[in-house]
Motif scaffolding. Sequence first.
Motif, PDB file in Angstrom:
ATOM      1  N   VAL A  13       4.371   0.708  -3.930  1.00 26.52           N
ATOM      2  CA  VAL A  13       5.346  -0.146  -4.601  1.00 26.52           C
ATOM      3  C   VAL A  13       4.617  -0.889  -5.709  1.00 26.52           C
ATOM      4  O   VAL A  13       3.572  -1.488  -5.483  1.00 26.52           O
ATOM      5  N   VAL A  14       5.169  -0.830  -6.910  1.00 27.59           N
ATOM      6  CA  VAL A  14       4.596  -1.545  -8.044  1.00 27.59           C
ATOM      7  C   VAL A  14       5.627  -2.558  -8.514  1.00 27.59           C
ATOM      8  O   VAL A  14       6.756  -2.205  -8.829  1.00 27.59           O
ATOM      9  N   THR A  15       5.238  -3.836  -8.529  1.00 32.31           N
ATOM     10  CA  THR A  15       6.136  -4.875  -9.015  1.00 32.31           C
ATOM     11  C   THR A  15       5.521  -5.433 -10.301  1.00 32.31           C
ATOM     12  O   THR A  15       5.600  -4.800 -11.332  1.00 32.31           O
ATOM     13  N   GLN A  16       4.879  -6.548 -10.232  1.00 27.52           N
ATOM     14  CA  GLN A  16       4.214  -7.108 -11.401  1.00 27.52           C
ATOM     15  C   GLN A  16       2.754  -6.674 -11.369  1.00 27.52           C
ATOM     16  O   GLN A  16       2.079  -6.824 -10.354  1.00 27.52           O
ATOM     17  N   LEU A  17       2.288  -6.146 -12.461  1.00 28.10           N
ATOM     18  CA  LEU A  17       0.904  -5.688 -12.526  1.00 28.10           C
ATOM     19  C   LEU A  17      -0.025  -6.857 -12.828  1.00 28.10           C
ATOM     20  O   LEU A  17       0.233  -7.665 -13.709  1.00 28.10           O
ATOM     21  N   ARG A  18      -1.113  -6.929 -12.071  1.00 30.31           N
ATOM     22  CA  ARG A  18      -2.162  -7.917 -12.310  1.00 30.31           C
ATOM     23  C   ARG A  18      -3.496  -7.189 -12.261  1.00 30.31           C
ATOM     24  O   ARG A  18      -3.673  -6.257 -11.475  1.00 30.31           O
ATOM     25  N   LYS A  19      -4.428  -7.609 -13.073  1.00 30.61           N
ATOM     26  CA  LYS A  19      -5.687  -6.877 -13.186  1.00 30.61           C
ATOM     27  C   LYS A  19      -6.512  -6.893 -11.895  1.00 30.61           C
ATOM     28  O   LYS A  19      -7.362  -6.046 -11.710  1.00 30.61           O
ATOM     29  N   ASN A  20      -6.214  -7.792 -10.959  1.00 29.51           N
ATOM     30  CA  ASN A  20      -6.971  -7.814  -9.713  1.00 29.51           C
ATOM     31  C   ASN A  20      -6.349  -6.938  -8.621  1.00 29.51           C
ATOM     32  O   ASN A  20      -6.858  -6.877  -7.514  1.00 29.51           O
ATOM     33  N   GLN A  21      -5.254  -6.240  -8.942  1.00 27.92           N
ATOM     34  CA  GLN A  21      -4.632  -5.343  -7.977  1.00 27.92           C
ATOM     35  C   GLN A  21      -5.311  -3.983  -8.010  1.00 27.92           C
ATOM     36  O   GLN A  21      -5.968  -3.622  -8.981  1.00 27.92           O
ATOM     37  N   SER A  22      -5.123  -3.225  -6.953  1.00 27.64           N
ATOM     38  CA  SER A  22      -5.677  -1.876  -6.875  1.00 27.64           C
ATOM     39  C   SER A  22      -4.559  -0.858  -6.723  1.00 27.64           C
ATOM     40  O   SER A  22      -3.499  -1.168  -6.193  1.00 27.64           O
ATOM     41  N   VAL A  23      -4.815   0.348  -7.194  1.00 29.64           N
ATOM     42  CA  VAL A  23      -3.887   1.456  -7.046  1.00 29.64           C
ATOM     43  C   VAL A  23      -4.634   2.647  -6.467  1.00 29.64           C
ATOM     44  O   VAL A  23      -5.840   2.781  -6.652  1.00 29.64           O
ATOM     45  N   ARG A  24      -3.898   3.489  -5.763  1.00 30.75           N
ATOM     46  CA  ARG A  24      -4.485   4.711  -5.217  1.00 30.75           C
ATOM     47  C   ARG A  24      -4.331   5.809  -6.261  1.00 30.75           C
ATOM     48  O   ARG A  24      -3.239   6.103  -6.725  1.00 30.75           O
ATOM     49  N   CYS A  25      -5.420   6.428  -6.617  1.00 34.47           N
ATOM     50  CA  CYS A  25      -5.420   7.467  -7.649  1.00 34.47           C
ATOM     51  C   CYS A  25      -5.083   8.819  -7.022  1.00 34.47           C
ATOM     52  O   CYS A  25      -5.028   8.958  -5.805  1.00 34.47           O
ATOM     53  N   LYS A  26      -4.875   9.820  -7.885  1.00 34.15           N
ATOM     54  CA  LYS A  26      -4.508  11.153  -7.422  1.00 34.15           C
ATOM     55  C   LYS A  26      -5.522  11.734  -6.446  1.00 34.15           C
ATOM     56  O   LYS A  26      -5.170  12.456  -5.536  1.00 34.15           O
ATOM     57  N   ASN A  27      -6.793  11.403  -6.630  1.00 36.85           N
ATOM     58  CA  ASN A  27      -7.840  11.948  -5.751  1.00 36.85           C
ATOM     59  C   ASN A  27      -7.973  11.182  -4.437  1.00 36.85           C
ATOM     60  O   ASN A  27      -8.836  11.488  -3.620  1.00 36.85           O
ATOM     61  N   GLY A  28      -7.117  10.176  -4.227  1.00 34.87           N
ATOM     62  CA  GLY A  28      -7.133   9.415  -2.976  1.00 34.87           C
ATOM     63  C   GLY A  28      -7.997   8.177  -3.013  1.00 34.87           C
ATOM     64  O   GLY A  28      -7.956   7.361  -2.103  1.00 34.87           O
TER      65      GLY A  28
END
Length: 73
Positions: free
Chosen positions: A41-56
Amino acid sequence: MLESFSRKYPEVNVKIITADALYGTGSFMEKSNQYFPHSQVVTQLRKNQSVRCKNGCWASLKSYFSRNEGVEV
């Protein structure tokens, strides 16, 4: 809305859910995970957040966007 969609279209593989700040609550996050357990779930983006990339692997948004310029539409 999420429950209704998940029941009506079970064959759709939801990978990401975008929501504005109004829906970025803990309750919404729990329900979205209940109906779409393999999504982010993506709401407001902040530079201290992390995301899971395609490679896991996980990356901070700052480093992710420094490597991925985006797609012009």
